[in-house]
Design a protein around this motif. Structure first.
Motif, mmCIF file in Angstrom:
data_model
loop_
_atom_site.group_PDB
_atom_site.id
_atom_site.type_symbol
_atom_site.label_atom_id
_atom_site.label_comp_id
_atom_site.label_asym_id
_atom_site.label_seq_id
_atom_site.Cartn_x
_atom_site.Cartn_y
_atom_site.Cartn_z
ATOM 1 N N ILE A 71 0.811 -1.211 0.000
ATOM 2 C CA ILE A 71 0.000 0.000 0.000
ATOM 3 C C ILE A 71 0.848 1.267 0.000
ATOM 4 O O ILE A 71 0.326 2.377 -0.122
ATOM 5 C CB ILE A 71 -0.959 0.000 1.217
ATOM 6 N N VAL A 72 2.181 1.114 0.118
ATOM 7 C CA VAL A 72 3.054 2.283 0.230
ATOM 8 C C VAL A 72 2.997 3.162 -1.009
ATOM 9 O O VAL A 72 2.791 4.374 -0.919
ATOM 10 C CB VAL A 72 4.511 1.847 0.512
ATOM 11 N N ALA A 73 3.203 2.587 -2.201
ATOM 12 C CA ALA A 73 3.235 3.393 -3.425
ATOM 13 C C ALA A 73 1.916 4.133 -3.657
ATOM 14 O O ALA A 73 1.926 5.349 -3.900
ATOM 15 C CB ALA A 73 3.594 2.513 -4.625
ATOM 16 N N PRO A 74 0.754 3.453 -3.572
ATOM 17 C CA PRO A 74 -0.503 4.199 -3.715
ATOM 18 C C PRO A 74 -0.671 5.271 -2.651
ATOM 19 O O PRO A 74 -1.189 6.354 -2.934
ATOM 20 C CB PRO A 74 -1.580 3.111 -3.570
ATOM 21 N N LEU A 75 -0.227 4.968 -1.422
ATOM 22 C CA LEU A 75 -0.355 5.946 -0.345
ATOM 23 C C LEU A 75 0.493 7.183 -0.628
ATOM 24 O O LEU A 75 0.059 8.316 -0.370
ATOM 25 C CB LEU A 75 0.065 5.316 0.987
ATOM 26 N N ILE A 76 1.704 6.990 -1.152
ATOM 27 C CA ILE A 76 2.560 8.122 -1.477
ATOM 28 C C ILE A 76 1.909 8.990 -2.549
ATOM 29 O O ILE A 76 1.877 10.223 -2.448
ATOM 30 C CB ILE A 76 3.944 7.630 -1.949
ATOM 31 N N ILE A 77 1.366 8.354 -3.579
ATOM 32 C CA ILE A 77 0.715 9.115 -4.654
ATOM 33 C C ILE A 77 -0.440 9.927 -4.103
ATOM 34 O O ILE A 77 -0.567 11.132 -4.364
ATOM 35 C CB ILE A 77 0.233 8.159 -5.757
ATOM 36 N N ALA A 85 -11.417 12.407 -2.091
ATOM 37 C CA ALA A 85 -12.192 11.202 -1.802
ATOM 38 C C ALA A 85 -11.287 9.976 -1.750
ATOM 39 O O ALA A 85 -11.435 9.112 -0.867
ATOM 40 C CB ALA A 85 -13.277 11.022 -2.867
ATOM 41 N N THR A 86 -10.342 9.905 -2.680
ATOM 42 C CA THR A 86 -9.405 8.772 -2.705
ATOM 43 C C THR A 86 -8.553 8.755 -1.445
ATOM 44 O O THR A 86 -8.275 7.694 -0.876
ATOM 45 C CB THR A 86 -8.505 8.846 -3.946
ATOM 46 N N PHE A 110 -8.218 5.619 1.122
ATOM 47 C CA PHE A 110 -6.925 4.989 1.383
ATOM 48 C C PHE A 110 -6.540 5.106 2.852
ATOM 49 O O PHE A 110 -5.988 4.161 3.429
ATOM 50 C CB PHE A 110 -5.844 5.624 0.496
ATOM 51 N N PHE A 111 -6.790 6.255 3.449
ATOM 52 C CA PHE A 111 -6.456 6.416 4.852
ATOM 53 C C PHE A 111 -7.277 5.480 5.731
ATOM 54 O O PHE A 111 -6.808 5.023 6.772
ATOM 55 C CB PHE A 111 -6.653 7.866 5.283
ATOM 56 N N ASP A 122 -12.132 10.806 8.931
ATOM 57 C CA ASP A 122 -11.796 10.468 7.548
ATOM 58 C C ASP A 122 -10.690 11.334 6.965
ATOM 59 O O ASP A 122 -10.354 11.203 5.799
ATOM 60 C CB ASP A 122 -13.034 10.594 6.659
ATOM 61 N N ASP A 123 -10.127 12.239 7.747
ATOM 62 C CA ASP A 123 -9.160 13.178 7.193
ATOM 63 C C ASP A 123 -7.727 12.778 7.438
ATOM 64 O O ASP A 123 -6.801 13.478 7.079
ATOM 65 C CB ASP A 123 -9.396 14.585 7.767
ATOM 66 N N ALA A 124 -7.512 11.658 8.091
ATOM 67 C CA ALA A 124 -6.157 11.160 8.330
ATOM 68 C C ALA A 124 -6.252 9.673 8.581
ATOM 69 O O ALA A 124 -7.333 9.152 8.850
ATOM 70 C CB ALA A 124 -5.536 11.884 9.528
ATOM 71 N N PRO A 125 -5.143 8.950 8.504
ATOM 72 C CA PRO A 125 -5.176 7.524 8.820
ATOM 73 C C PRO A 125 -5.718 7.297 10.217
ATOM 74 O O PRO A 125 -5.671 8.183 11.067
ATOM 75 C CB PRO A 125 -3.707 7.104 8.712
#
Length: 475
Positions: A71-77, A203-204, A208-209, A446-449
């Motif tokens: 999940i790191v790469a999608p999270l970075i994007i 939204a994404t 993801f978070f 919903d605004d942070a992990p």
């Protein structure tokens, strides 16, 4: 049945029982930090009790690392896109970007100078009789090195799918910045044309978070399994490297002094934060980095902790923390290469001038640009430094058992420096919320992990809080 390893089954059973204990503690309201530290302690016990019989327990740790790395790469994007699009201007991007790189490199420079001072003061390597003749494995180490032009080329994206699959962080960040900057340029003139893009990014990010939150909740269980494996391996390797234990001691001392003393001073002076509370808040990512030996694998937890506990704005946390997994890296790119180089100089009786040491310092900074935050990085960076200054790479082969053990503290130092840099950048940009740091406020769900503390105070206030505005908790 003859091949069945009953001790390995026993280790798995003991681990499962301890998992149940962690679950019950969490249900009883134990904090995330307490759960993580407890898992670390009992994991060491499992590693010592079942040394060499942790094959089944290893599977648990490996699965966790694989999932969180995926999940790191999608999270970075998502993090970088969300951060830059929320900044609203290229001027703010330049300010945060340059400031992040500066502080990350400065933490590495301080670590290099600290290690150089410790190594010279103790005379590490003096009187050691190194037998380098017949040492095998140097060709595989030098084979890890790439020409400078190839290093520069690899920093830039060429095949996005390949970059994503290999977690080529710099390339991913540069590609994401290209898209984000393009958004800012269009939004500056025709904001209505790209409003849908911004809504999609936001939204994404929320989705993801939320997913990252589920993974983070498993961290204490993973720490137990990972530290059990690490302890078992470390004990075995220490037995074969007892003659070089002095190098390990200095490496560990340098890593912990850099992580806590140096960063503590930086956080107090430049971020105006209580260092004791700061370190208590970032304990989960520190210990996760210690056990996984992966700055990249710890990234989701690092970003979560910075936002929800330290009070760093999502823009800064989502930008500085990912960069910190590939630039700076004081443990793997600063402390270990410098220590190995000085050890080699003393052990081989090489005359080194102040200018030679100055070159060593500069090289330590250079190799930290584009360093991958994954296990084994310290060996690659040390190989690059020794080759550049003309020292024999054979020394590294002898130190590999020590490097494997020191990698735990080195990675912890890397993550601590990244968190410190993010806090300083946020403070200087006016993007650090002291109410969140003090525990009197938190971000909307919903605004942070997901929160790093299961027992975090309930959020009160407006039902739909602005994305970056902390919601004051009633406590």
């Amino acid at each position: 049945m003859a091949d069945l390893d009953w001790l390995s089954l026993g280790a798995l059973g003991a681990t499962a029982a301890l998992f149940l204990g962690i679950f019950l503690l969490r249900r009883a309201g134990a904090g995330f930090t307490l759960l993580t530290v407890s898992a670390l302690v009992v994991g060491i016990g499992v590693g010592l009790a079942f040394q060499g019989h942790l094959a089944y327990v290893d599977v648990i740790g490996t699965v966790y690392v694989n999932v969180i790395t995926a999940i790191v790469a999608p999270l970075i994007i998502v993090s970088v896109l969300s951060s830059v699009t929320s900044l609203g201007s290229l001027a703010k991007l330049r300010t945060i970007g340059l400031s992040s790189v500066f502080w990350l490199l400065l933490t590495n420079l301080i670590a290099i100078l600290l290690t150089l001072g410790l190594a010279l003061a103790t005379g590490i390597g003096t009187g050691v009789d190194l037998e380098l003749d017949g040492v095998e494995g140097t060709s595989s180490l030098t084979g890890l090195l790439r020409p400078l032009d190839q290093v520069i080329i690899d920093l830039f994206p060429s095949n996005l799918a390949a970059d994503l699959s290999s977690n080529n962080i710099i390339a991913i960040i540069l590609f994401t910045l290209l898209i984000a900057v393009s958004y800012l340029l269009v939004a500056d003139r025709k904001p209505e044309k790209v409003r849908a893009f911004k809504d999609l990014v936001d939204a994404t990010r929320r989705v993801f978070f939320k997913a990252v939150g589920f993974i983070i909740a498993l961290t204490p269980y993973a720490v137990l399994a990972l530290v059990a494996s690490t302890t078992s391996t470390a004990v075995a390797r220490l037995e074969t490297a007892a003659s070089l234990v002095g190098v390990l001691v200095i490496a560990l001392v340098a890593c912990f002094v850099d992580a806590y003393l140096v960063n503590g001073v930086l956080v107090k002076v430049f971020a105006d934060l209580n260092p004791f509370r700061f370190f208590r808040l970032i304990t989960p990512p520190q210990y996760t980095a210690f056990t996984t030996q992966s700055s990249i694998g710890t990234l989701p937890l690092t970003i979560s902790t910075l936002i929800r506990k330290v009070g760093v704005s999502p823009e800064v946390a989502g930008f500085t923390a990912p960069i910190g997994t590939t630039i700076g890296m004081p443990g793997c790119a600063g402390i270990w290469p410098t220590l190995v180089a000085v050890f080699s100089v003393h052990a081989l009786g090489i005359e080194y001038t102040p200018l030679d040491y100055a070159v060593l310092v500069v090289l330590g900074l250079l190799v930290s640009l584009g360093t991958a935050g994954v296990p084994g990085t310290a060996i690659i960076t040390a190989t690059a430094v020794l080759t550049a200054v003309g020292l024999p790479v054979e020394v590294l082969v002898l130190l590999i058992p020590i490097s494997a053990v020191a990698g735990t503290a080195s990675t912890m130092a890397n993550v601590t420096a990244a968190a410190t840099s993010a806090a300083i950048v946020a403070r200087r940009a006016g993007a650090l919320d002291d109410e969140v740091f003090a525990g009197r406020a938190t971000y909307a769900e919903d605004d942070a992990p997901a929160a790093a503390e299961p027992e975090a105070a309930p959020v009160t206030g407006p039902e739909a809080a602005p994305a970056l505005e902390p919601v004051r908790a009633g406590r």
